[in-house]
Enzyme design. Structure first.
Site, mmCIF file in Angstrom:
data_model
loop_
_atom_site.group_PDB
_atom_site.id
_atom_site.type_symbol
_atom_site.label_atom_id
_atom_site.label_comp_id
_atom_site.label_asym_id
_atom_site.label_seq_id
_atom_site.Cartn_x
_atom_site.Cartn_y
_atom_site.Cartn_z
ATOM 1 N N LYS A 116 4.302 -65.725 0.647
ATOM 2 C CA LYS A 116 3.708 -64.587 1.360
ATOM 3 C C LYS A 116 4.149 -64.502 2.821
ATOM 4 O O LYS A 116 4.216 -63.400 3.378
ATOM 5 C CB LYS A 116 2.181 -64.647 1.260
ATOM 6 C CG LYS A 116 1.658 -64.648 -0.191
ATOM 7 C CD LYS A 116 2.148 -63.456 -0.988
ATOM 8 C CE LYS A 116 1.941 -63.628 -2.485
ATOM 9 N NZ LYS A 116 2.588 -62.577 -3.286
ATOM 10 N N GLY A 164 -3.239 -62.153 -3.672
ATOM 11 C CA GLY A 164 -4.342 -61.609 -4.449
ATOM 12 C C GLY A 164 -5.696 -62.100 -3.979
ATOM 13 O O GLY A 164 -6.655 -62.097 -4.733
ATOM 14 N N GLY A 165 -5.761 -62.521 -2.733
ATOM 15 C CA GLY A 165 -7.046 -62.913 -2.158
ATOM 16 C C GLY A 165 -7.389 -64.386 -2.332
ATOM 17 O O GLY A 165 -8.428 -64.842 -1.878
ATOM 18 N N LYS A 237 -9.759 -55.579 -9.113
ATOM 19 C CA LYS A 237 -9.826 -54.125 -9.025
ATOM 20 C C LYS A 237 -10.646 -53.574 -10.183
ATOM 21 O O LYS A 237 -10.529 -54.053 -11.313
ATOM 22 C CB LYS A 237 -8.416 -53.525 -9.074
ATOM 23 C CG LYS A 237 -7.564 -53.910 -7.873
ATOM 24 C CD LYS A 237 -6.117 -53.506 -8.065
ATOM 25 C CE LYS A 237 -5.268 -54.015 -6.903
ATOM 26 N NZ LYS A 237 -3.821 -53.895 -7.180
ATOM 27 N N ARG A 292 6.167 -56.784 -10.186
ATOM 28 C CA ARG A 292 5.891 -56.575 -11.609
ATOM 29 C C ARG A 292 5.367 -55.156 -11.820
ATOM 30 O O ARG A 292 5.069 -54.466 -10.862
ATOM 31 C CB ARG A 292 4.801 -57.549 -12.063
ATOM 32 C CG ARG A 292 3.517 -57.327 -11.280
ATOM 33 C CD ARG A 292 2.313 -58.062 -11.832
ATOM 34 N NE ARG A 292 1.084 -57.612 -11.193
ATOM 35 C CZ ARG A 292 0.583 -58.079 -10.068
ATOM 36 N NH1 ARG A 292 1.195 -59.054 -9.422
ATOM 37 N NH2 ARG A 292 -0.536 -57.587 -9.570
HETATM 38 C C1 MV4 Z 1 -6.361 -59.118 4.907
HETATM 39 C C2 MV4 Z 1 -7.581 -58.482 5.201
HETATM 40 C C3 MV4 Z 1 -7.820 -58.149 6.505
HETATM 41 N N1 MV4 Z 1 -6.926 -58.453 7.467
HETATM 42 N N2 MV4 Z 1 -5.507 -59.403 5.898
HETATM 43 C C4 MV4 Z 1 -7.165 -59.672 0.230
HETATM 44 C C5 MV4 Z 1 -6.156 -59.771 -0.851
HETATM 45 C C6 MV4 Z 1 -4.933 -60.261 -0.225
HETATM 46 N N3 MV4 Z 1 -3.834 -59.538 -0.761
HETATM 47 C C7 MV4 Z 1 -5.101 -60.026 1.233
HETATM 48 N N4 MV4 Z 1 -6.441 -59.583 1.430
HETATM 49 C C8 MV4 Z 1 -6.884 -59.198 2.655
HETATM 50 N N5 MV4 Z 1 -6.033 -59.458 3.663
HETATM 51 C C9 MV4 Z 1 -5.801 -59.073 7.128
HETATM 52 N N6 MV4 Z 1 -4.934 -59.374 8.108
HETATM 53 C C10 MV4 Z 1 -8.455 -58.196 4.172
HETATM 54 C C11 MV4 Z 1 -8.125 -58.580 2.894
HETATM 55 C C12 MV4 Z 1 -9.122 -58.276 1.923
HETATM 56 C C13 MV4 Z 1 -8.944 -57.298 0.973
HETATM 57 C C14 MV4 Z 1 -7.762 -56.579 0.872
HETATM 58 C C15 MV4 Z 1 -7.585 -55.605 -0.080
HETATM 59 C C16 MV4 Z 1 -8.626 -55.344 -0.961
HETATM 60 C C17 MV4 Z 1 -9.799 -56.042 -0.900
HETATM 61 C C18 MV4 Z 1 -9.975 -57.019 0.067
HETATM 62 C C19 MV4 Z 1 -11.179 -57.702 0.103
HETATM 63 C C20 MV4 Z 1 -11.338 -58.671 1.034
HETATM 64 C C21 MV4 Z 1 -10.321 -58.968 1.943
#
Ligand code: MV4
Length: 450
Positions: A116, A164-165, A237, A292
Site C-alpha cells: 500500500k 481494505g481497512g 460494503k 481485480r
Molecule cells: C483512511 C481514512 C481516513 N483518512 N485514510 C478504510 C479502508 C482502507 N482502504 C482505508 N480506510 C480509510 N483510510 C485516511 N488518511 C478512513 C478510512 C476509512 C474508511 C474508508 C472508506 C470506507 C469506509 C471507511 C471506514 C473507516 C475508515
C-alpha cells in the site's frame, strides 16, 4: 480468444464468468471444494474438478491443485474472480510460468499495488492526489512522531501489507501515538507477516468513491465512471451505487482523469479499481488500487451498458479497448444480500435455504448462485445474492429497490434483506447526504419474521 477457461472461484461470480464464456463459445472448467459439490457453478460448467476439503485454504486457495486442474483439463486461461487468489502475485506468476493466461494484471502489478505504501508512492509520482503523510515506510515511533508534528493530528497508521481497512490505527492525541504504533506493528507482523507501517493525515468522515478502470495490452486505459461505496460496516460494503449522489460532472472528470493517468503511468492491464477518499470539500485522495474485478461491478455495467467480464476476457486475449467514449446514463444501485443476521451484529448465518424466490421486472437484476434447498456453507463469505436495479433517476432506483426487496423471499437463513428495506426508507440515505460513518449511527430495528 481462449478455448477453455478455468474459473478459480465459487458462488455468484463463478456463474457470472461461466455465462460470459458460454456467450463467447469458450469451454469452462469449474473447480470446487467438497462443500460445493451441489453448487450451480459445478452444474453449469462443461467440466468440474474437486480440489479439496471445504476450508478455503485447503481448496480455492491451493495454487498447485488449481494449476493441476487447469493442466489436466487443458485450460488455456484462468479467471480468478474476486477474493481467493485474485490478488495473489505468486499465483499469477505460476500461471505465467505454466503457460496459462491469468485473466488480470501482471504479477509485478499485483505486488506493487498490494504494497500500500508503494502503491501510494507510484500514484503520487504519476500525479494522482494522495493524502499528505510519510514518504513510504515509517521505521519507528520517533519518525512517526515527527510526521505527526509536520502534518498535524489526527493521523492514521496503516500497514503496508494491509488494505481494505485491516491493520489501521487512528491517533487523535500525541500521547496515544507510541502505543498505537507498536500495536499496529505487532498486528501487522502477526496478521500479514510484514510489520511495515506508513502514516498519513486522517480524513474525517470521508466518502468512499471508486473509479472503475480498464487497461489493454496496447497501452490504452479508459475509465467507466465512479461507484459510491460509502454505505459500509466495518469495511464490509453493503450498498453501492453509480453515479454517486455527491459527485458532480466536474469532480467526475477530475477523478476519472486522475485514475486514468495513474494507470497509464504503470501500463495497467485488465480490470482495476482506484479507491478514493473524498472529503466534504470535494477534495479527493488516492487510497488503494484493487487489481481485480469487484463484487459491485454490475452497477457500472448497468449505467454504461458494458459487460465488464466480457471486457476482461477480451483484453486478456489481446483485444483493444473500445475507442468510443464511455457514455453513462441513469442510476444503478446494488444491495448485497448476505446470509447474516442484521439484528445481531451481522453475524454470519449459514444453513439451509428452505424457500427462495427472486424479484424481477424491468431494470431488476439478481446475480446469485442460490436456489431453494441450497445449503449456505459456513466456510466462505456470506454473499448470497446481489440485487441490482437500474432506473432513470436515483429516486426511481430507490423505489424500484424497495419494491424488489419486498418481493425477495429467502427462508431458512437470516439475511440482510430487512436491513436494506429500512435503509431504503431512511431520510439521510434518500437525501444522498451520507458518508462512511452513516452505518455507525443507523439503528436497525429487528422485524418479525413472516
Ligand atoms: C483512511 C481514512 C481516513 N483518512 N485514510 C478504510 C479502508 C482502507 N482502504 C482505508 N480506510 C480509510 N483510510 C485516511 N488518511 C478512513 C478510512 C476509512 C474508511 C474508508 C472508506 C470506507 C469506509 C471507511 C471506514 C473507516 C475508515
Amino acid at each position: 480468444m481462449f478455448k477453455k477457461v478455468l474459473i478459480a472461484n465459487r458462488g455468484e461470480i463463478a456463474l457470472r464468468i461461466i455465462r460470459v464464456c458460454k456467450q463467447f463459445g469458450i469451454k469452462t472448467v469449474a473447480v470446487y471444494s467438497q462443500a460445493d459439490r451441489d453448487s450451480l457453478h459445478v452444474k453449469f460448467a462443461d467440466e468440474a474438478v474437486c480440489i479439496g476439503p471445504p476450508a478455503g485454504k485447503d481448496s480455492y486457495l491451493k495454487t498447485p491443485r488449481i494449476i493441476a486442474a487447469a493442466e489436466i483439463t487443458g485450460a488455456d486461461a484462468i479467471h480468478p474472480g474476486y477474493g481467493f487468489l485474485a490478488e495473489n502475485a505468486g499465483f499469477a506468476e505460476i500461471c505465467k510460468t505454466s503457460g496459462i493466461k491469468f485473466i488480470g494484471p501482471s504479477p509485478d502489478m499485483i505486488s506493487a499495488m498490494g504494497d500500500k505504501a508503494l502503491a501510494k508512492e507510484t500514484m503520487k509520482k504519476a500525479g494522482v492526489p494522495v493524502v499528505p503523510g510519510s514518504d513510504g515506510v515509517v521505521p519507528d515511533v520517533d519518525e512517526a512522531k515527527k510526521i505527526a508534528k509536520q502534518i498535524g493530528l489526527p493521523v492514521i497508521i496503516k500497514a503496508v501489507a494491509g488494505g481494505g481497512g485491516r491493520g489501521m490505527r487512528i491517533v487523535r492525541d500525541e500521547s496515544e501515538l507510541e502505543n498505537a504504533f507498536k500495536t499496529a506493528q505487532h498486528e501487522a507482523e502477526i496478521g500479514f507477516g510484514n510489520p511495515a507501517l506508513y502514516v498519513e493525515k486522517y480524513v474525517e468522515q470521508p466518502r468512499h468513491i471508486e473509479i472503475q478502470v480498464f487497461g489493454d495490452q496496447h497501452g490504452n486505459v479508459i475509465h467507466f465512471g465512479e461507484r459510491d461505496c460509502s454505505v459500509q460496516r466495518r469495511h464490509q460494503k453493503l450498498i453501492e451505487e453509480s453515479p454517486s449522489p455527491f459527485v458532480d460532472e466536474k469532480l467526475r472528470q477530475k477523478m476519472g482523469d486522475a485514475a486514468v493517468k495513474g494507470c497509464k503511468a504503470v501500463n495497467y492491464e485488465g480490470a482495476g479499481t482506484i479507491e478514493f477518499l473524498v472529503d466534504a470539500e470535494k477534495n479527493f485522495y488516492f487510497m488503494e488500487m484493487n487489481t481485480r474485478i469487484q463484487v459491485e461491478h454490475p452497477v457500472t455495467e448497468e449505467v454504461t451498458g458494458h459487460d465488464l467480464i466480457k471486457l476482461q476476457l477480451r483484453v486478456a486475449a489481446g483485444e483493444r479497448l473500445p475507442r468510443r467514449k464511455i457514455r453513462r446514463e441513469g442510476h444503478s444501485m446494488e444491495c448485497r444480500i448476505n446470509a447474516e443476521d442484521p439484528g445481531n451484529g451481522f453475524r454470519p448465518n449459514p444453513g439451509k435455504v428452505t424457500d427462495f424466490h427472486m424479484p424481477g421486472g424491468f431494470g431488476v437484476r439478481v446475480d446469485t448462485h442460490c436456489y431453494s434447498g441450497y445449503i449456505v456453507p459456513p466456510y466462505y463469505d456470506s454473499l448470497l445474492a446481489k440485487l441490482v436495479v437500474y432506473a432513470q433517476t436515483r429516486e426511481g432506483a430507490i423505489e424500484k429497490m424497495a419494491g424488489a426487496l419486498d418481493e425477495f423471499t429467502i427462508q431458512g437463513v437470516k439475511t440482510t434483506i430487512p436491513f436494506h428495506r429500512q435503509v431504503m426508507r431512511d431520510d439521510r440515505f434518500r437525501s444522498g447526504k451520507f458518508d462512511t460513518s452513516f452505518l455507525e449511527t443507523f439503528e436497525f430495528q429487528p422485524e418479525e419474521q413472516s
